[in-house]
Motif scaffolding. Structure first.
Motif, short mmCIF file in Angstrom:
data_model
loop_
_atom_site.label_atom_id
_atom_site.label_comp_id
_atom_site.label_asym_id
_atom_site.label_seq_id
_atom_site.Cartn_x
_atom_site.Cartn_y
_atom_site.Cartn_z
N ALA A 147 -3.07 17.36 3.36
CA ALA A 147 -3.97 16.92 4.44
C ALA A 147 -4.41 15.48 4.25
CB ALA A 147 -5.19 17.84 4.51
N VAL A 148 -4.79 15.12 3.04
CA VAL A 148 -5.24 13.75 2.78
C VAL A 148 -4.07 12.78 2.90
CG1 VAL A 148 -6.19 12.21 1.01
CG2 VAL A 148 -7.26 14.40 1.47
N GLY A 149 -2.92 13.15 2.38
CA GLY A 149 -1.73 12.30 2.53
C GLY A 149 -1.38 12.08 3.99
N GLY A 150 -1.43 13.15 4.79
CA GLY A 150 -1.16 13.01 6.22
C GLY A 150 -2.18 12.15 6.92
N LEU A 151 -3.43 12.31 6.57
CA LEU A 151 -4.50 11.49 7.15
C LEU A 151 -4.28 10.01 6.85
CD1 LEU A 151 -7.32 11.24 8.53
CD2 LEU A 151 -8.28 11.47 6.24
N LEU A 152 -3.94 9.70 5.60
CA LEU A 152 -3.73 8.30 5.23
C LEU A 152 -2.48 7.72 5.88
CD1 LEU A 152 -4.82 8.28 1.48
CD2 LEU A 152 -6.11 7.59 3.49
N ALA A 197 -3.55 7.09 9.50
CA ALA A 197 -4.42 5.92 9.57
C ALA A 197 -3.64 4.64 9.30
CB ALA A 197 -5.56 6.05 8.57
N SER A 198 -2.70 4.67 8.37
CA SER A 198 -1.88 3.50 8.08
C SER A 198 -1.02 3.12 9.27
CB SER A 198 -0.98 3.75 6.87
OG SER A 198 -1.75 4.00 5.72
N GLY A 199 -0.41 4.11 9.90
CA GLY A 199 0.39 3.86 11.09
C GLY A 199 -0.46 3.31 12.22
N GLY A 200 -1.64 3.88 12.42
CA GLY A 200 -2.55 3.39 13.45
C GLY A 200 -2.98 1.96 13.20
N PHE A 201 -3.28 1.63 11.94
CA PHE A 201 -3.67 0.27 11.61
C PHE A 201 -2.52 -0.69 11.85
CE2 PHE A 201 -4.44 -3.38 8.92
CZ PHE A 201 -5.77 -3.65 9.18
N VAL A 205 -9.02 1.34 12.95
CA VAL A 205 -9.22 2.53 12.12
C VAL A 205 -10.13 2.23 10.94
CG1 VAL A 205 -7.08 3.67 12.76
CG2 VAL A 205 -7.08 2.09 10.85
N GLY A 206 -10.98 1.22 11.07
CA GLY A 206 -11.90 0.86 10.00
C GLY A 206 -12.98 1.90 9.80
N LEU A 207 -13.80 1.68 8.80
CA LEU A 207 -14.86 2.63 8.48
C LEU A 207 -15.81 2.79 9.65
CD1 LEU A 207 -16.13 4.42 6.23
CD2 LEU A 207 -17.67 2.54 5.86
N PHE A 227 -6.18 -1.21 1.92
CA PHE A 227 -5.02 -1.25 2.82
C PHE A 227 -5.06 -2.40 3.82
CE2 PHE A 227 -2.43 0.03 6.46
CZ PHE A 227 -1.23 0.25 5.83
N PRO A 228 -6.17 -2.64 4.52
CA PRO A 228 -6.17 -3.77 5.46
C PRO A 228 -5.86 -5.12 4.80
CG PRO A 228 -7.96 -2.30 5.98
CD PRO A 228 -7.38 -1.83 4.68
N PRO A 229 -6.45 -5.46 3.63
CA PRO A 229 -6.06 -6.72 3.01
C PRO A 229 -4.60 -6.74 2.55
CG PRO A 229 -8.07 -5.91 2.00
CD PRO A 229 -7.60 -4.87 2.94
N LEU A 230 -4.07 -5.58 2.16
CA LEU A 230 -2.67 -5.51 1.77
C LEU A 230 -1.76 -5.84 2.95
CD1 LEU A 230 -0.45 -4.81 -0.29
CD2 LEU A 230 -0.64 -2.44 0.51
N VAL A 231 -2.07 -5.31 4.12
CA VAL A 231 -1.28 -5.61 5.32
C VAL A 231 -1.40 -7.08 5.67
CG1 VAL A 231 -1.04 -5.15 7.79
CG2 VAL A 231 -1.40 -3.25 6.21
N GLY A 232 -2.60 -7.63 5.58
CA GLY A 232 -2.78 -9.06 5.84
C GLY A 232 -2.02 -9.92 4.86
N TYR A 233 -2.00 -9.52 3.60
CA TYR A 233 -1.28 -10.26 2.56
C TYR A 233 0.23 -10.21 2.80
CZ TYR A 233 0.32 -11.53 -2.14
OH TYR A 233 0.93 -12.13 -3.20
N VAL A 234 0.75 -9.03 3.13
CA VAL A 234 2.19 -8.85 3.33
C VAL A 234 2.66 -9.55 4.60
CG1 VAL A 234 3.97 -7.12 3.78
CG2 VAL A 234 2.33 -6.74 1.96
N THR A 235 1.90 -9.43 5.67
CA THR A 235 2.33 -10.01 6.95
C THR A 235 2.03 -11.49 7.07
OG1 THR A 235 0.27 -9.45 8.07
CG2 THR A 235 2.05 -7.81 8.16
#
Length: 158
Positions: A25-30, A33-37, A43-45, A84-92
């Motif tokens: 369940a937690v893996g699916g949720l993440l 959320a990762s796909g949505g982001f 999908v922030g807090l 996760f959000p800073p990781l996406v910003g760093y990678v992209t």
């Protein structure tokens, strides 16, 4: 001897099928959320995230998944939220133009680079993600166990 008694306690490590469902369940949720982001959704807090994580902890208590797996799973959610959000910003490389890739933090300052933002997100995720997990995990798991016991007691009295 002590380790044996800890393992036999259902509320420390939990039942095997329930632990597996919790992880799934937690893996699916993440993943969701990762796909949505990645698609640009917000999908922030929010209170919704807090309600979902509290719901996960309550469901884990109802199912007997164990307190340690529950807190560990919620810590992964907290770590994801900060890192996760800073990781996406760093990678992209889209980090500088938007606050979308900055991790949520208590103070209103900005880091000077995407790498520094990512390192800060990881540090906050370890510190505050763990506090988030322990508090919500303990409260939610206790509520779930109480509901389960109350339900069992009501069914036995009928």
């Amino acid at each position: 001897m002590v380790l044996e008694s800890v393992r036999s306690s259902p509320h420390v490590v939990g039942a095997s099928p329930a632990r597996g469902l919790l992880a799934l369940a937690v893996g699916g949720l993440l993943l969701l959320a990762s796909g949505g982001f990645a698609l640009g959704l917000d999908v922030g807090l929010s209170l919704g995230w807090i309600a979902v994580t509290l719901g996960i902890a309550i469901a884990a208590g109802l199912a007997g998944a164990g307190l340690v797996p529950t807190v560990g799973s919620l810590w992964l959610v907290g770590l994801w939220w900060f890192a996760f959000p800073p990781l996406v910003g760093y990678v992209t490389g889209n980090w500088a133009g938007s606050t979308r890739y900055n991790h949520p933090r208590m103070l209103g300052y900005r880091y000077e680079s995407a790498r520094a933002e990512l390192i800060g997100g990881l540090e906050y995720g370890v510190k505050y993600g763990l506090v988030f997990a322990v508090v919500l995990g303990l409260v939610g798991y206790a509520v779930g166990v109480a509901i389960s016991r109350l339900s069992t007691h009501m069914n036995e009295s009928r």
